[in-house]
Design a protein around this motif. Structure first.
Motif, PDB file in Angstrom:
ATOM      1  N   LEU A 260     -20.927  70.497 -57.658  1.00 24.30           N
ATOM      2  CA  LEU A 260     -21.652  69.681 -58.730  1.00 24.30           C
ATOM      3  C   LEU A 260     -22.969  69.269 -58.974  1.00 24.30           C
ATOM      4  N   GLN A 261     -23.644  69.271 -59.288  1.00 25.76           N
ATOM      5  CA  GLN A 261     -24.965  68.201 -59.348  1.00 25.76           C
ATOM      6  C   GLN A 261     -24.306  66.898 -60.621  1.00 25.76           C
ATOM      7  N   THR A 262     -24.544  65.875 -60.087  1.00 26.33           N
ATOM      8  CA  THR A 262     -24.272  64.447 -60.665  1.00 26.33           C
ATOM      9  C   THR A 262     -25.281  63.476 -60.519  1.00 26.33           C
ATOM     10  N   PHE A 263     -26.004  63.252 -62.219  1.00 31.21           N
ATOM     11  CA  PHE A 263     -27.117  62.338 -62.310  1.00 31.21           C
ATOM     12  C   PHE A 263     -26.168  61.069 -63.104  1.00 31.21           C
ATOM     13  N   THR A 264     -26.243  60.057 -61.966  1.00 29.21           N
ATOM     14  CA  THR A 264     -25.696  58.329 -62.175  1.00 29.21           C
ATOM     15  C   THR A 264     -26.925  57.760 -62.664  1.00 29.21           C
ATOM     16  N   GLY A 265     -26.606  56.945 -63.730  1.00 25.39           N
ATOM     17  CA  GLY A 265     -26.962  55.995 -64.866  1.00 25.39           C
ATOM     18  C   GLY A 265     -27.945  54.703 -63.946  1.00 25.39           C
ATOM     19  N   PRO A 266     -29.019  53.863 -64.199  1.00 25.97           N
ATOM     20  CA  PRO A 266     -29.479  53.814 -65.540  1.00 25.97           C
ATOM     21  C   PRO A 266     -30.219  55.061 -66.033  1.00 25.97           C
ATOM     22  N   GLY A 267     -30.720  55.857 -66.740  1.00 25.47           N
ATOM     23  CA  GLY A 267     -31.617  56.285 -67.089  1.00 25.47           C
ATOM     24  C   GLY A 267     -31.982  57.528 -67.412  1.00 25.47           C
ATOM     25  N   MET A 268     -33.162  58.292 -68.038  1.00 24.98           N
ATOM     26  CA  MET A 268     -32.818  59.343 -68.896  1.00 24.98           C
ATOM     27  C   MET A 268     -32.801  60.866 -68.110  1.00 24.98           C
ATOM     28  N   VAL A 269     -31.541  62.050 -68.373  1.00 24.89           N
ATOM     29  CA  VAL A 269     -31.877  63.413 -67.710  1.00 24.89           C
ATOM     30  C   VAL A 269     -32.066  64.741 -69.000  1.00 24.89           C
ATOM     31  N   TRP A 270     -32.349  65.176 -68.615  1.00 25.96           N
ATOM     32  CA  TRP A 270     -33.289  66.379 -69.626  1.00 25.96           C
ATOM     33  C   TRP A 270     -32.003  67.678 -69.022  1.00 25.96           C
ATOM     34  N   ILE A 271     -31.592  68.522 -69.651  1.00 31.42           N
ATOM     35  CA  ILE A 271     -31.069  68.997 -68.902  1.00 31.42           C
ATOM     36  C   ILE A 271     -31.439  70.611 -70.192  1.00 31.42           C
ATOM     37  N   ALA A 272     -30.997  72.080 -69.572  1.00 33.11           N
ATOM     38  CA  ALA A 272     -31.762  73.236 -70.000  1.00 33.11           C
ATOM     39  C   ALA A 272     -30.708  74.199 -70.283  1.00 33.11           C
ATOM     40  N   PRO A 273     -29.328  74.084 -70.823  1.00 26.39           N
ATOM     41  CA  PRO A 273     -28.420  74.409 -71.242  1.00 26.39           C
ATOM     42  C   PRO A 273     -28.792  76.206 -70.920  1.00 26.39           C
ATOM     43  N   THR A 274     -29.707  76.664 -71.557  1.00 27.44           N
ATOM     44  CA  THR A 274     -30.008  77.966 -72.280  1.00 27.44           C
ATOM     45  C   THR A 274     -30.722  78.795 -71.212  1.00 27.44           C
ATOM     46  N   GLU A 275     -31.121  77.883 -69.640  1.00 29.86           N
ATOM     47  CA  GLU A 275     -31.654  78.521 -69.397  1.00 29.86           C
ATOM     48  C   GLU A 275     -30.634  79.830 -68.556  1.00 29.86           C
ATOM     49  N   GLU A 276     -29.991  79.238 -67.594  1.00 29.07           N
ATOM     50  CA  GLU A 276     -28.633  80.460 -67.325  1.00 29.07           C
ATOM     51  C   GLU A 276     -28.740  81.642 -67.524  1.00 29.07           C
ATOM     52  N   VAL A 277     -28.403  81.363 -68.592  1.00 30.83           N
ATOM     53  CA  VAL A 277     -28.298  82.318 -70.100  1.00 30.83           C
ATOM     54  C   VAL A 277     -29.031  83.341 -70.015  1.00 30.83           C
ATOM     55  N   TYR A 278     -30.986  83.148 -69.926  1.00 30.21           N
ATOM     56  CA  TYR A 278     -32.084  83.340 -70.185  1.00 30.21           C
ATOM     57  C   TYR A 278     -31.895  84.095 -68.609  1.00 30.21           C
ATOM     58  N   LYS A 279     -31.659  83.959 -67.047  1.00 29.89           N
ATOM     59  CA  LYS A 279     -31.841  84.266 -66.598  1.00 29.89           C
ATOM     60  C   LYS A 279     -31.067  86.148 -66.469  1.00 29.89           C
TER      61      LYS A 279
END
Length: 266
Positions: free
Chosen positions: A233-252
């Motif tokens: 899994l790609q794991t992101f640990t704070g503090p801070g902000m993360v932007w994700i695009a869940p629909t990207e894989e569906v469009y692909k």
């Protein structure tokens, strides 16, 4: 006909001396080519809009990708140079896919960048820099610096799906990124110190520089990871902000399905 009759503004970010806008055509009126007219008809019906980046400058300066300029109006000058020198420019080109040369437009007036049916996201950076997907940078206010960022650990470099380097944007100002999905479909998570966000795929679009990124096993052991069907899994640990695009894989997947059903012929 006035611009307001043709365009509508869908997103805006402003700093002293520069206003960045995503503008889109309200609708396309067609073509004398019947094949193109059919495509335009379905684009309008599907609410797909042709978009452009418009930057209004007042004695200010912006940085753009070479070839991105469409037209400009006013007292403006265009020049190209190698940002941060030759060595850093070469590092950025060969590690992140960004161009060696950067174009700068300086003065007062309006700048329009090339139209596309794709998507843009505007970020106003004040303190913490951004780390983004390779090739996502499009344009920015001149005080921002675009560099290559090496992954902070071996696991993220080898197994994170993002490669050894990503694009880092530092400084204070506005940056325009090419987004894989409409901005309205991006999910934004504000992580507290030590809080984790784990993503099964490569659809994390951007993060602030304070967020730690690594690839981790989904289970406590490789056996558990394998039997869970999730793997790393790609794991992101704070503090801070993360932007994700869940629909990207569906469009692909939809795009791949369309290509298999209707192969492109030359």
């Amino acid at each position: 006909m006035n611009e307001s009759d043709i365009f509508e503004v869908v997103e805006t970010e402003q700093i002293p001396g520069a206003k960045f806008e995503v503008v889109q055509y309200k609708s396309l009126k067609g073509s004398d080519n019947l094949y193109v007219a059919e495509k335009v008809f379905f684009a309008n019906k599907a609410d797909i809009h042709l978009k452009m980046i418009r930057v209004t400058l007042e004695r200010s300066e912006i940085l753009i990708e070479p070839g991105a300029l469409y037209f400009m109006k006013g007292d403006l000058q265009l020049k190209s140079d190698i940002q941060q020198g030759l060595s850093k420019g070469l590092m950025r080109k060969f590690t992140t896919g960004e161009t060696l040369f950067q174009s700068r437009i300086k003065g007062s007036g309006e700048v329009y960048l090339e139209p596309t049916f794709g998507h843009y996201s505007l970020f106003n950076i004040e303190e913490d820099g951004l780390i983004v997907d390779k090739g996502a940078f499009y344009c920015a206010s001149a005080d921002l610096e675009v560099t290559a960022k090496m992954q902070g650990n071996v696991s993220s470099a080898l197994f994170g799906g993002e490669g050894l380097f990503q694009t880092q944007i530092k400084g204070t100002g506005v940056v325009v990124l090419v987004s894989p999905v409409p901005t309205a479909e991006l999910l934004i998570y504000q992580l507290k110190s030590g809080e984790k966000l784990s993503v099964d795929g490569s659809f994390a679009f951007a993060r602030t520089a304070s967020v730690e990124f690594r690839a981790e096993k989904s289970g406590k052991s490789f056996l558990q990871s394998a039997t869970s069907g999730e793997g790393l899994l790609q794991t992101f640990t704070g503090p801070g902000m993360v932007w994700i695009a869940p629909t990207e894989e569906v469009y692909k997947r939809l795009g791949a399905f369309n290509t298999s059903m209707y192969p492109v012929t030359r």
